[in-house]
Design an enzyme around this catalytic site. Structure first.
Site, PDB file in Angstrom:
ATOM      1  CB  SER A   1      -3.985  -6.934   4.423  1.00 28.06           C
ATOM      2  OG  SER A   1      -3.624  -5.612   4.124  1.00 28.06           O
ATOM      3  CE  LYS A  59     -12.987  -7.195   4.155  1.00 25.94           C
ATOM      4  NZ  LYS A  59     -12.489  -6.304   3.112  1.00 25.94           N
ATOM      5  CG  HIS A  88      -1.830  -1.070   1.452  1.00 29.12           C
ATOM      6  ND1 HIS A  88      -1.895  -1.803   2.608  1.00 29.12           N
ATOM      7  CD2 HIS A  88      -2.779  -1.595   0.639  1.00 29.12           C
ATOM      8  CE1 HIS A  88      -2.842  -2.706   2.512  1.00 29.12           C
ATOM      9  NE2 HIS A  88      -3.391  -2.629   1.321  1.00 29.12           N
TER      10      HIS A  88
HETATM   11  P1  ADP Z   1      -9.659  -4.071   0.235  1.00 31.89           P
HETATM   12  O1  ADP Z   1     -10.408  -4.281   1.502  1.00 31.89           O
HETATM   13  O2  ADP Z   1     -10.332  -3.148  -0.742  1.00 31.89           O
HETATM   14  O3  ADP Z   1      -9.140  -5.343  -0.390  1.00 31.89           O
HETATM   15  P2  ADP Z   1      -6.924  -3.515   0.921  1.00 31.89           P
HETATM   16  O4  ADP Z   1      -6.528  -2.742   2.127  1.00 31.89           O
HETATM   17  O5  ADP Z   1      -6.596  -4.959   0.919  1.00 31.89           O
HETATM   18  O6  ADP Z   1      -8.448  -3.208   0.700  1.00 31.89           O
HETATM   19  O7  ADP Z   1      -6.279  -2.908  -0.396  1.00 31.89           O
HETATM   20  C1  ADP Z   1      -6.474  -1.583  -0.793  1.00 31.89           C
HETATM   21  C2  ADP Z   1      -5.796  -1.339  -2.123  1.00 31.89           C
HETATM   22  O8  ADP Z   1      -4.437  -1.652  -2.044  1.00 31.89           O
HETATM   23  C3  ADP Z   1      -6.297  -2.166  -3.307  1.00 31.89           C
HETATM   24  O9  ADP Z   1      -6.307  -1.356  -4.461  1.00 31.89           O
HETATM   25  C4  ADP Z   1      -5.283  -3.257  -3.472  1.00 31.89           C
HETATM   26  O10 ADP Z   1      -5.219  -3.751  -4.790  1.00 31.89           O
HETATM   27  C5  ADP Z   1      -4.045  -2.480  -3.127  1.00 31.89           C
HETATM   28  N1  ADP Z   1      -2.947  -3.304  -2.690  1.00 31.89           N
HETATM   29  C6  ADP Z   1      -2.924  -4.165  -1.672  1.00 31.89           C
HETATM   30  N2  ADP Z   1      -1.717  -4.764  -1.559  1.00 31.89           N
HETATM   31  C7  ADP Z   1      -0.961  -4.261  -2.564  1.00 31.89           C
HETATM   32  C8  ADP Z   1       0.378  -4.494  -3.025  1.00 31.89           C
HETATM   33  N3  ADP Z   1       1.174  -5.382  -2.440  1.00 31.89           N
HETATM   34  N4  ADP Z   1       0.811  -3.788  -4.083  1.00 31.89           N
HETATM   35  C9  ADP Z   1       0.005  -2.915  -4.700  1.00 31.89           C
HETATM   36  N5  ADP Z   1      -1.264  -2.655  -4.338  1.00 31.89           N
HETATM   37  C10 ADP Z   1      -1.739  -3.330  -3.292  1.00 31.89           C
END
Ligand code: ADP
Length: 158
Positions: A129, A42, A18
């Site tokens: 995550s 969730k 992120h």
């Molecule tokens: P959600 O609950 O929408 O899945 P996340 O917190 O998991 O939320 O992810 C938020 C954003 O971060 C999404 O656009 C996801 O694709 C992006 N993201 C998560 N991990 C990575 C990563 N390792 N590299 C690039 N983008 C990421």
């Protein structure tokens, strides 16, 4: 007019994946607002307050980044913040398959809203995550997966 983007997510917890996308986003937006969206249905490992605190720790002193939490629709949060852009990260075609209908629904709800994607670099492509939560569950090494100050915060939670 300021170019404002929101970067929505659960951040359960924030990862270096992120952080990389958000940091790169600051190169072409005046402000990136990182928003924790809380979905009542969730189940999270960390409370909203803990997730927000980890965002504060991760982006402390990073110019052009603000952190907030919101309830309700992402497009409504974006409008409230004066943002016309939603920034998202793409790791794989699976991410794209998930993002495409979401961005179309957001456009349906707010036609002026543009979703902008940055693909992740190979160094962070494997980080999610979900994987980080598994590592935490079994007391694995968090270095290289989350910012070091966030790792320290998690370890201190016990
Ligand atoms: P959600 O609950 O929408 O899945 P996340 O917190 O998991 O939320 O992810 C938020 C954003 O971060 C999404 O656009 C996801 O694709 C992006 N993201 C998560 N991990 C990575 C990563 N390792 N590299 C690039 N983008 C990421």
């Amino acid at each position: 007019m300021q170019r404002i983007a929101i970067f929505p997510g659960s951040f359960d917890p924030i990862t270096l994946g992120h952080v990389e996308i958000i940091q790169r986003g600051t190169a072409f937006f005046d402000k990136v607002i990182v928003g924790i969206g809380t979905n009542a249905h969730k189940k999270y490992l960390f409370t909203e307050a803990q997730r927000l605190e980890m965002l504060r720790i991760a982006f402390d002193g990073m110019p052009g980044v603000e952190v907030k939490s919101y309830g309700g629709l992402t497009v409504d949060f974006a409008k409230e913040e004066g943002a016309r852009f939603i920034l998202r990260g793409l790791r794989s075609s699976a991410d794209l398959a998930y993002e495409q209908p979401t961005s179309l629904v957001n456009r349906h709800l707010a036609s002026e809203m543009e979703t902008v994607y940055l693909h992740s670099f190979p160094e962070t492509q494997h980080i999610s995550s979900t994987i980080v939560r598994e590592v935490i569950r079994y007391n694995g090494r968090l270095e290289g997966l989350v910012p070091s100050a966030v790792a320290e915060y998690i370890i201190n939670l016990g």
